[in-house]
Write an enzyme that holds these catalytic residues in place. Structure first.
Site, PDB file in Angstrom:
ATOM      1  N   HIS A   1       1.372   6.273  -2.246  1.00 20.06           N
ATOM      2  CA  HIS A   1       0.350   5.224  -2.189  1.00 20.06           C
ATOM      3  C   HIS A   1      -0.093   5.016  -3.638  1.00 20.06           C
ATOM      4  O   HIS A   1      -0.620   5.937  -4.241  1.00 20.06           O
ATOM      5  CB  HIS A   1      -0.837   5.723  -1.363  1.00 20.06           C
ATOM      6  CG  HIS A   1      -1.075   4.974  -0.105  1.00 20.06           C
ATOM      7  ND1 HIS A   1      -0.179   4.984   0.934  1.00 20.06           N
ATOM      8  CD2 HIS A   1      -2.113   4.187   0.298  1.00 20.06           C
ATOM      9  CE1 HIS A   1      -0.682   4.231   1.931  1.00 20.06           C
ATOM     10  NE2 HIS A   1      -1.846   3.734   1.558  1.00 20.06           N
TER      11      HIS A   1
ATOM     12  N   ASP B   1       0.827  -1.212   0.000  1.00 18.00           N
ATOM     13  CA  ASP B   1       0.000   0.000   0.000  1.00 18.00           C
ATOM     14  C   ASP B   1       0.855   1.253   0.000  1.00 18.00           C
ATOM     15  O   ASP B   1       0.454   2.288  -0.518  1.00 18.00           O
ATOM     16  CB  ASP B   1      -0.927   0.014   1.225  1.00 18.00           C
ATOM     17  CG  ASP B   1      -0.170  -0.019   2.544  1.00 18.00           C
ATOM     18  OD1 ASP B   1       0.955  -0.560   2.579  1.00 18.00           O
ATOM     19  OD2 ASP B   1      -0.685   0.513   3.550  1.00 18.00           O
TER      20      ASP B   1
ATOM     21  N   TRP C   1     -11.850  -5.646  -0.626  1.00 16.10           N
ATOM     22  CA  TRP C   1     -10.439  -6.052  -0.544  1.00 16.10           C
ATOM     23  C   TRP C   1     -10.313  -7.507  -1.009  1.00 16.10           C
ATOM     24  O   TRP C   1      -9.478  -7.844  -1.831  1.00 16.10           O
ATOM     25  CB  TRP C   1      -9.914  -5.853   0.883  1.00 16.10           C
ATOM     26  CG  TRP C   1      -9.388  -4.458   1.142  1.00 16.10           C
ATOM     27  CD1 TRP C   1      -8.123  -4.136   1.509  1.00 16.10           C
ATOM     28  CD2 TRP C   1     -10.091  -3.214   1.031  1.00 16.10           C
ATOM     29  NE1 TRP C   1      -8.000  -2.768   1.618  1.00 16.10           N
ATOM     30  CE2 TRP C   1      -9.180  -2.183   1.334  1.00 16.10           C
ATOM     31  CE3 TRP C   1     -11.393  -2.853   0.689  1.00 16.10           C
ATOM     32  CZ2 TRP C   1      -9.534  -0.829   1.312  1.00 16.10           C
ATOM     33  CZ3 TRP C   1     -11.741  -1.506   0.672  1.00 16.10           C
ATOM     34  CH2 TRP C   1     -10.828  -0.528   0.980  1.00 16.10           C
TER      35      TRP C   1
ATOM     36  N   ASP D   1      -6.047  -2.173  -2.338  1.00 14.86           N
ATOM     37  CA  ASP D   1      -5.084  -1.397  -3.116  1.00 14.86           C
ATOM     38  C   ASP D   1      -4.569  -2.243  -4.278  1.00 14.86           C
ATOM     39  O   ASP D   1      -4.409  -1.766  -5.405  1.00 14.86           O
ATOM     40  CB  ASP D   1      -3.907  -0.965  -2.233  1.00 14.86           C
ATOM     41  CG  ASP D   1      -4.356  -0.277  -0.937  1.00 14.86           C
ATOM     42  OD1 ASP D   1      -5.268  -0.815  -0.276  1.00 14.86           O
ATOM     43  OD2 ASP D   1      -3.803   0.766  -0.592  1.00 14.86           O
TER      44      ASP D   1
ATOM     45  N   ARG E   1       5.864   4.181   5.834  1.00 17.06           N
ATOM     46  CA  ARG E   1       5.507   4.161   7.254  1.00 17.06           C
ATOM     47  C   ARG E   1       5.507   2.725   7.780  1.00 17.06           C
ATOM     48  O   ARG E   1       5.853   1.783   7.057  1.00 17.06           O
ATOM     49  CB  ARG E   1       4.159   4.837   7.457  1.00 17.06           C
ATOM     50  CG  ARG E   1       3.007   4.085   6.828  1.00 17.06           C
ATOM     51  CD  ARG E   1       1.746   4.929   6.914  1.00 17.06           C
ATOM     52  NE  ARG E   1       0.596   4.220   6.395  1.00 17.06           N
ATOM     53  CZ  ARG E   1      -0.434   4.828   5.833  1.00 17.06           C
ATOM     54  NH1 ARG E   1      -0.452   6.143   5.685  1.00 17.06           N
ATOM     55  NH2 ARG E   1      -1.462   4.126   5.397  1.00 17.06           N
TER      56      ARG E   1
ATOM     57  N   GLU F   1      -1.835   9.321  -0.779  1.00 22.32           N
ATOM     58  CA  GLU F   1      -2.824   8.366  -0.272  1.00 22.32           C
ATOM     59  C   GLU F   1      -4.236   8.942  -0.326  1.00 22.32           C
ATOM     60  O   GLU F   1      -5.199   8.219  -0.533  1.00 22.32           O
ATOM     61  CB  GLU F   1      -2.469   8.043   1.192  1.00 22.32           C
ATOM     62  CG  GLU F   1      -3.441   7.140   1.888  1.00 22.32           C
ATOM     63  CD  GLU F   1      -2.975   6.748   3.280  1.00 22.32           C
ATOM     64  OE1 GLU F   1      -2.087   7.437   3.817  1.00 22.32           O
ATOM     65  OE2 GLU F   1      -3.488   5.748   3.804  1.00 22.32           O
TER      66      GLU F   1
ATOM     67  N   GLU G   1       3.839   0.226   7.861  1.00 23.29           N
ATOM     68  CA  GLU G   1       2.722  -0.504   7.289  1.00 23.29           C
ATOM     69  C   GLU G   1       3.247  -1.345   6.110  1.00 23.29           C
ATOM     70  O   GLU G   1       3.576  -2.493   6.287  1.00 23.29           O
ATOM     71  CB  GLU G   1       1.614   0.468   6.871  1.00 23.29           C
ATOM     72  CG  GLU G   1       0.278  -0.236   6.736  1.00 23.29           C
ATOM     73  CD  GLU G   1      -0.932   0.655   6.922  1.00 23.29           C
ATOM     74  OE1 GLU G   1      -0.785   1.804   7.355  1.00 23.29           O
ATOM     75  OE2 GLU G   1      -2.046   0.180   6.624  1.00 23.29           O
TER      76      GLU G   1
HETATM   77  C1  BGC Z   1      -3.764   1.483   3.973  1.00 22.77           C
HETATM   78  C2  BGC Z   1      -4.721   1.495   2.811  1.00 22.77           C
HETATM   79  C3  BGC Z   1      -5.568   0.287   3.047  1.00 22.77           C
HETATM   80  C4  BGC Z   1      -6.386   0.639   4.258  1.00 22.77           C
HETATM   81  C5  BGC Z   1      -7.494  -0.263   4.602  1.00 22.77           C
HETATM   82  C6  BGC Z   1      -4.573   1.816   5.183  1.00 22.77           C
HETATM   83  O1  BGC Z   1      -3.831   1.973   6.312  1.00 22.77           O
HETATM   84  O2  BGC Z   1      -2.681   2.288   3.792  1.00 22.77           O
HETATM   85  O3  BGC Z   1      -4.239   1.786   1.599  1.00 22.77           O
HETATM   86  O4  BGC Z   1      -6.258  -0.216   1.991  1.00 22.77           O
HETATM   87  O5  BGC Z   1      -5.585   0.874   5.368  1.00 22.77           O
HETATM   88  O6  BGC Z   1      -8.522   0.542   4.850  1.00 22.77           O
END
Ligand code: BGC
Length: 913
Positions: free
Chosen positions: A766, A483, A548, A496, A487, A751, A489
């Site tokens: 993003h 994504d 998703w 995504d 960060r 994002e 994540e």
């Molecule tokens: C991510 C998004 C992801 C989402 C889910 C975020 O923290 O960066 O791109 O799809 O969470 O809602």
């Protein structure tokens, strides 16, 4: 060719690219040329595949237009010499009548582990004329069964080593290496290969991927040393996981080297308790937090023979994973580019800030000279504060810094090994003296997918957007589609992934990458059919939000569309069915209501249950189509029927028949219903005009969708005759728009649509809003796949000439070869240059200006359309007829002339009054 027209540089590049790559002329020989671009399982001469019936693909060339393959012959040999004598002792397909030039499965003698196979192919054209054989290509089989792995999983203190003495010369050596975490393999002082951050991240309890290396040249007669550095990677990185499986405790290595020595002796070296371990210079490493490297702790010569190991201890035998060991059959992560800083500033005493000029993923290489023990810290950021200091708010809780502690005594060069960062700016502190621009280089690191597409247009804004889409997309390929890259994540968020998949497939060769990712998805699937928001699953929920989870059916479907990959459908059919059946269990009244994120990052919210219900319909419909393709007619019918029931329920639940509004009437709501053909005929006009009014009047031609809606909004507008409006949205420069990001300095997509710098949701890289990239190729570039032409077997070239856009062009290097289309337009004149690969056919739809009455179309110098009639006689052009461009509810139908053509390179010129 287009000398009289002002086309942008980027477009010229596309044009020149086509001219050199695609021109069938220039080859001296007449008739069918030898096949080229030989692929095995989508890879060029792969090492270590573990597919027992690997699939072959090749690209055809011919000096004539309208050419096709009518038959092929493949030879596979274990000895190159026999292949050179046209003998395929392993497999001789003999002459097979077929136009398949991709996805052709091996059907010879059983393949053996560790063996190299050579293959070549020839084809027969329409006239039955045979091409010469291709150049030989090769593939090599990895370790096909678990029993062949003789070693143990081992771990230790960072460095692992083993010394062996070889009495004979090494003739052939293959290393099979995997790790829970990351490894760097070194033999006799040299790093093996140029993969980094290897192996790919997987659900380690289920599967680990091994890489095969040809290590023959690294060995010598006499003493040899193997050295491995281990890093934690994703294996030891934990995010609030309630129960951490043992495989995630500390990194572990599994290695096997199969050696053939002169004289025929075979030897196997494996990781086991006889290895030694020691602490090394990497003090700590973490994907999110970076690396601390103390060069004073380096052990010179540790990876060479003869090192003193008296202080080393025995390696620890680890549990490893009981999961499957699979060959890593996709491009590895590599350093793909080097960035030279564009500026260096000194905003505070001792603080130096480099601007690399581009947001990307990777790290920096540091050059430094100073006293031992000096600690140089590099901290990474996407943004700067107005005072020139780095702004790390978007990095959230990732420490994202590397620290290098100098060894002293001369110039030193450092690059980290087991981390990566997403950044544009680097703050350097602790540097001995003042660094210069040359003290630092950016290293761009991501899965090294080949670029396969290009798009350019005469409006420079489109080219800028295309550029930042590509940067964002490629730098978010880290063995899984992530994504974001900066960060704490960087996850395989499936929403995504699904919205960007088509764009990614047009810009890059994603076939092997998504083949792997689909297997990753299957690896997280539960007995109950559920899959997860992120794959591998670290963040988010099980079951996945339906927008998703739909990544599973949709990416499989795009694989079939783009690459003609039927095997993907076969392999995942049961998984897809289980997933759809799970959704069905949650939708007793045919409406799937559960949702967590819905149209994420939307400006105007659409009810989550609406988005889920729409995807449920689509998933069922895809499953029905897949069943049909696979000949499962019972399932095909049953799911088609279910889709029909969902459609009815959907309209009952969400459509206001009096107004044509769905749910709360947002752009996303109207778009999804129209895009998926959910709208009853009677409401189609009002549903579309509601969308139009919302965009144009209510929002002054701006999007209000999140990343779900926007994927379909522009394609839908094209479909309903509003390509001009789609173009207006694509080239909008005020908030919210892609142009607004560009105007505010974005070098990768944000994002969210808003310009924010606080520490919440505002990543600067993003890729998901870049789904519009597919629309660039399809609507402006005009490259589309026919509904019955999966894998570009049948192509629809249908560019939309929008507003005052003077020219646009796109090229896609497809599984069947180059497809390209570039057009120019001025009042009264349109030119269209098209390339259709050998073995494909195309419908070329040339739009007429609506006010034109008399139209003449030439191909090259010959008239092919005049007075409303097809003028036959030009090679490759089969037929032509009048058509219209859209099923419009709103706009007057645009008239077109439609040519049916075979392969070749065409230049059409339409003139009229
Ligand atoms: C991510 C998004 C992801 C989402 C889910 C975020 O923290 O960066 O791109 O799809 O969470 O809602």
């Amino acid at each position: 060719m287009f000398a009289t027209r002002a086309v942008g540089n980027a477009l010229l590049a596309v044009l020149l690219g086509c001219a050199t790559i695609a021109s069938p002329l220039g080859s001296a020989a007449e008739g069918p040329a030898p096949p080229t671009k030989m692929r095995c399982e989508y890879l060029v001469n792969p090492l270590g595949i573990d597919v027992r019936q690997p699939r072959f693909a090749w690209v055809l060339g011919h000096t004539e237009r309208g050419q096709k393959q009518t038959a092929y012959q493949i030879l596979v040999a274990v000895r190159l010499e026999s292949l050179n004598q046209d003998k395929g002792e392993q497999w001789d397909s003999t002459k097979v009548s077929s136009d398949d030039s991709t996805q052709v499965a091996y059907a010879g003698k059983p393949l053996e582990s560790g063996r190299t196979y050579y293959w070549k192919v020839r084809y027969w054209d329409k006239a039955g004329k045979a091409s010469p054989y291709s150049q030989p290509a090769q593939f090599e089989v990895g370790l096909l069964s678990r029993e062949e792995w003789k070693g143990a999983w081992i771990g230790g203190d960072g460095l692992l080593r083993k010394e062996i003495n070889l009495a004979e010369k090494v003739v052939r050596a293959r290393a099979y290496v995997t790790a829970l975490g990351y490894y760097e393999l070194r033999i006799n002082g040299e790093k093996v290969g140029n993969n980094v951050l290897d192996p790919a991240w997987t659900t380690y309890e289920k599967r680990a991927l091994y890489t095969t290396y040809d290590v023959s040249p690294y060995f010598q007669r006499g003493p040899n040393a193997l050295g491995v550095m281990l890093g934690g990677g994703w294996a030891t990185l934990h995010i609030d996981e309630p129960k951490i499986p043992a495989v995630y405790k500390s990194p572990a290595l599994l290695l096997q080297i199969n050696l053939e020595l002169e004289g025929g002796k075979q030897l196997t070296l494996v990781s086991d308790a006889s290895w030694k371990t020691s602490r090394g210079p990497v003090v700590s490493d973490s994907v999110y937090n970076g690396e601390v490297y103390d060069a004073r702790l380096e052990l010179p010569g540790w990876d060479r023979p003869g090192c003193d190991v008296s202080a080393w201890s025995a390696a620890k035998v680890m549990g490893g994973t009981k999961g499957i060991l699979s060959a890593q059959m996709m491009p590895p992560i590599r350093v793909v580019d080097t960035m030279v800083p564009v500026s260096l500033s000194n905003p505070q005493p001792g603080v130096y800030v480099y601007d690399l000029g581009q947001n990307f993923s990777g790290w920096v290489q540091l050059r430094v000279n100073g006293p031992a023990g000096t600690a140089v810290q590099m901290r990474f950021s996407e943004l700067l504060y107005p005072n020139g200091m780095i702004n790390r708010e978007t990095i959230r809780d990732a420490k994202s810094r590397d620290i290098y502690i100098l060894r002293g005594g001369g110039p030193e060069v450092y690059e980290p090994r087991f981390t990566y960062h997403g950044f544009r700016y680097v703050e350097v502190t602790g540097y001995p003296g003042a660094p210069s621009l040359d003290s630092l280089r950016g290293k761009v690191v991501n899965t090294a997918v080949e670029p396969t597409g290009s798009f350019a247009a005469s409006n420079p804004l489109l080219n800028q957007i295309q550029k930042i889409i590509r940067w964002g997309q490629s730098t978010n390929l880290h063995s899984v589609p992530t994504d974001c890259d900066q960060r704490n994540e960087r996850q395989g968020w499936m929403g995504d992934a699904q919205v960007t998949a088509e764009e990614a497939m047009l810009n890059f060769d994603m076939a092997a990458f998504y083949t792997n990712f689909l297997r990753d998805i299957r690896d997280v699937q539960g007995e109950d059919g559920t899959i997860t928001d992120t794959v591998p699953h670290k963040y988010g929920s099980r079951p996945a939000d339906p927008a998703w989870g739909t990544a599973y059916p949709l990416i499989a479907w795009y694989m079939y569309q783009q690459y003609g990959d039927r095997r993907i459908l076969e392999e995942h059919y049961e998984g897809l069915k289980k997933y759809v059946e799970f959704l069905r269990s949650r939708a007793p009244d045919n409406i799937l209501r559960y949702s967590y994120y819905g149209d994420w990052v939307a400006i105007e919210q659409t009810p989550g249950e609406y988005v889920s219900a729409a995807y449920y319909y689509w998933d069922v419909q895809i499953l029905s189509k897949v069943a049909e393709i696979l000949g499962k007619s019972g399932d095909a019918q049953a799911y088609a029927q279910l889709a029909g029931q969902i459609k009815e329920a959907f309209n009952r639940a969400f459509l206001n028949p009096a107004t044509g509004l769905y749910a709360n009437g947002t752009q996303t709501a109207q778009t999804m219903a129209l895009y998926l053909d959910l709208v009853p005929k009677e409401q189609a006009g009002s549903a579309a005009s509601n969308l139009y009014k919302d965009i144009v009047y209510k929002h002054d031609t701006h999007v209000t969708t999140g990343f779900i809606g926007v994927k379909y909004l522009l394609p839908l507008l094209t479909r309903i005759g509003q390509a001009d409006i789609a173009y207006d949205l694509a080239t909008q420069t005020t908030y919210p728009s892609w142009g607004f990001m560009i105007a505010n300095g974005a070098t990768t997509l944000w994002e969210i649509w808003q310009q924010k710098v606080g520490p919440s949701m505002n990543s600067q890289n993003h890729p998901m809003l870049g789904s519009v990239g597919a629309w660039f190729y399809q609507t402006l570039g005009g490259i589309n796949i026919d509904a019955n032409g999966a894998g570009y077997r049948r192509i629809v070239i249908q560019p939309q000439i929008v507003r005052d856009l003077a020219s646009a062009g796109a090229t896609v290097d497809t599984v069947r070869g180059i497809v390209s289309c570039t057009w120019t337009h001025s009042p009264g004149k349109t030119t269209l240059e098209v390339t259709v690969p050998v073995n494909s056919e195309a419908k070329i739809v040339i739009p007429k200006d609506n006010e034109m009455t008399e139209v003449t179309i030439k191909e090259g110098e010959r008239v092919v359309w005049d007075n409303g009639r097809f003028v036959p006689g030009v090679e490759g052009i089969v037929n032509a007829g009048a058509g219209t461009n859209q099923t419009s509810f709103l706009a007057p139908l645009q008239r077109t002339v439609v040519f049916e053509v075979g392969s070749g390179h065409y230049l059409f010129t339409l003139t009229g009054q």
